[in-house]
Scaffold this motif. Structure first.
Motif, PDB file in Angstrom:
ATOM      1  N   LEU A 129       0.829  -1.208   0.000  1.00 42.60           N
ATOM      2  CA  LEU A 129       0.000   0.000   0.000  1.00 42.60           C
ATOM      3  C   LEU A 129       0.861   1.255   0.000  1.00 42.60           C
ATOM      4  N   ALA A 144       0.596   3.986  -2.858  1.00 45.44           N
ATOM      5  CA  ALA A 144       0.133   5.338  -2.538  1.00 45.44           C
ATOM      6  C   ALA A 144       1.205   6.393  -2.802  1.00 45.44           C
ATOM      7  N   ILE A 183      -5.614   4.876  -5.817  1.00 44.29           N
ATOM      8  CA  ILE A 183      -5.917   3.738  -4.940  1.00 44.29           C
ATOM      9  C   ILE A 183      -7.241   3.941  -4.208  1.00 44.29           C
ATOM     10  N   HIS A 184      -8.097   2.926  -4.288  1.00 44.32           N
ATOM     11  CA  HIS A 184      -9.312   2.887  -3.472  1.00 44.32           C
ATOM     12  C   HIS A 184      -9.109   1.737  -2.493  1.00 44.32           C
ATOM     13  N   ALA A 185      -9.058   2.034  -1.209  1.00 42.45           N
ATOM     14  CA  ALA A 185      -8.861   0.974  -0.211  1.00 42.45           C
ATOM     15  C   ALA A 185     -10.152   0.803   0.592  1.00 42.45           C
ATOM     16  N   ARG A 196      -2.485   7.364   3.273  1.00 49.62           N
ATOM     17  CA  ARG A 196      -3.131   8.267   2.324  1.00 49.62           C
ATOM     18  C   ARG A 196      -3.414   7.631   0.958  1.00 49.62           C
ATOM     19  N   PRO A 197      -4.189   6.559   0.915  1.00 45.83           N
ATOM     20  CA  PRO A 197      -4.630   6.103  -0.405  1.00 45.83           C
ATOM     21  C   PRO A 197      -5.563   7.162  -0.980  1.00 45.83           C
TER      22      PRO A 197
END
Ligand code: SF4
Length: 494
Positions: A331, A335, A342-344, A369-370
């Motif tokens: 991640l 990011a 990115i959508h988490a 911070r995605p």
């Protein structure tokens, strides 16, 4: 209106359509969440009808259009067979549609299928007006049924009266024998709607909240023909490709080939605002994939990264295997060192996960911070095994679709309701990207205070002001949110 024979009546303008919508004998219908969603499932059914395809069409309603308008358009065309695709999101609308169609077209065969229909008991109210229920993957089963009803030597089989519900199991097909549906998309679909694409079905993992976990082993379409279809769609103006494979990066060579393909496509720059979105398993991103991801032009690659929880005990309880160290490492790379958006995802209400654990996971994710954090509410989808935790973990569910959790032994009803409100405000205030300055001030990276706690304070203030989470003017939302920030309600104000 009863069956009146094959008449040529134009379909109600404004309803997205495909195939034969002049005098169809077979109509495939769904109520989509919005115009932007072009149903892959309906087009796949259409593409696999063989000799009956020219006698079949698609009508796609939307919530905004309303069910009565869709039902009226179907009734005007007076087909012999109507196939309705049902998901948890259109369950209520589909039920209304089936009821309206039964009274408008007493002689029509009503066939129901789709992910929601497949796992409900046969005596469920959804099937009250249906004649046939297809469980599982429907392409081949629906084609066989149409052959039986329309193509027998004795001629068309007419429905007469209610003979009860017939159930058909859609046998799991060899995907190399399934016709690809993409040529059924119109040019206008390609320009204005999401293009859903699948290169595989199923998932090797067993997360208990997920329907993919009960769909058996992973099966793949031959990859090159799918990529060739995508190339043609892009050449025709296709822009927004959403890959629905549940674990795109399980098979690394296939993932690499697919990324290389899209990279070459987007480097051509033909459709400037084009992008592709994949769902990725977060702890499996070897160097060869990272290297390719790094090369995508800005804005062209979106990755949906399912985290769900950082709590290992909770993850193990729902049979979710995830290496947290690798997940965090990947991640951080995505990011900060890749151009991917990115959508988490995190899930609210997992069995045994309390507020402190959820808040800690949220803060951990926010530190990375995605681009977006999607806060989903746990749902007990029919067919999944989540109900086995009900007694031990105090799970109380809404029995109506979308079957959301109401409370757990670890999160009471009031807090659960508050978290659902918080999730909606998070979407409006943070994910939509309308107030970047406010977000920076409210949730600074360099802060000793919990981002979750700070946003919870804002969420409470917004709800106290608006009393709702829908129908809020963006400018007013921003004004109220800034006022809250300026008031001395925050620890460690910036
Ligand atoms: S949540 Fe993702 S990894 Fe888990 S079973 Fe579903 S698709 Fe597979």
């Amino acid at each position: 209106m009863g069956y009146t024979g094959r008449v040529k009546i134009p379909v109600c303008a404004g309803i997205p359509a495909a195939g034969n919508t002049t005098d169809p004998e077979i109509l495939l219908v769904s109520v989509n969440a919005g115009f932007i969603h072009a149903s892959l499932g309906l087009r796949s059914l259409l593409a696999n009808l063989g000799e009956f395809e020219s006698r079949a069409g698609i009508l796609e309603g939307t919530r905004r259009l309303g069910v009565p308008a869709l039902a009226a358009a179907v009734a005007e065309l007076s087909p012999l067979i109507v196939g309705v695709s049902v998901s948890i999101w259109n369950h209520g609308e589909s039920r209304e549609l089936l009821s309206l169609l039964r009274s408008a077209l007493p002689e029509v065969w009503l066939v129901v299928g789709g992910p929601e229909a497949g796992y409900l008991p046969a005596d469920h109210g959804l099937f009250l007006h249906a004649d046939v229920l297809i469980r599982g993957e429907g392409e081949l089963a629906f084609a066989r049924l149409c052959g039986e009803l329309l193509g027998s030597a004795a001629g068309v089989v007419r429905r007469s009266g209610n003979a009860g519900l017939r159930e058909i199991s859609g046998h799991i097909p060899d995907l190399s024998g399934v016709q690809l549906p993409y040529a059924r998309l119109h040019d206008s679909d390609l320009r204005h709607r999401l293009i859903y694409v699948e290169t595989s079905r199923g998932c090797p993992f067993g997360c208990e909240f997920c329907l993919s976990s009960v769909q058996g082993r992973v099966r793949c379409f031959p990859l090159e023909p799918v990529l060739e279809e995508i190339r043609q769609l892009y050449a025709r103006g296709g822009r927004w490709f959403k890959m629905i494979d549940r674990s795109f990066n399980i098979d690394i060579p296939r993932a690499r080939r697919t990324l290389e393909f899209f990279l070459a496509l987007f480097r051509s720059g033909r459709n400037p605002d084009a992008y592709v979105q994949f769902e990725v398993v977060p702890d499996r991103l070897p160097y060869e994939l990272r290297d390719l991801i790094s090369q995508f032009p800005p804005g062209t690659l979106r990755l949906e990264v399912g985290i769900q929880t950082f709590n290992n005990e909770v993850a193990a309880r729902i049979n979710r295997r995830q290496n947290q160290r690798k997940t965090l490492d990947n991640l951080a790379f995505l990011a900060h060192a890749s151009p991917a958006v990115i959508h988490a995802d995190l899930i609210i209400g997992l069995p045994g996960e309390d507020l402190a654990s959820f808040a800690a996971g949220f803060d951990r994710l926010w530190q990375l911070r995605p681009g977006e954090i999607q806060l989903g509410v746990l749902k007990a989808l029919p067919g999944t095994s989540l109900h086995r935790h009900d007694h031990a973990w105090g799970m109380v569910w809404n029995s109506e679709p979308p079957y959301e959790i109401l409370q757990t032994g670890a999160i009471d009803r009031a807090v659960m309701d508050e978290l659902k409100i918080l999730a909606k405000y998070w979407e409006l205030v943070v994910n939509r990207g309308r107030f970047p300055d406010l977000v920076e001030r409210l949730l600074p990276l360099e802060s000793d205070h919990s981002a979750f706690a700070r946003f919870r304070t804002l969420s409470r203030a917004l709800y106290a002001h608006f009393g709702r989470t829908w129908g809020i003017d963006a400018a007013e939302l921003g004004e109220v949110a800034y006022n809250c920030l300026d008031a001395s309600v925050y620890p460690g104000r910036t």
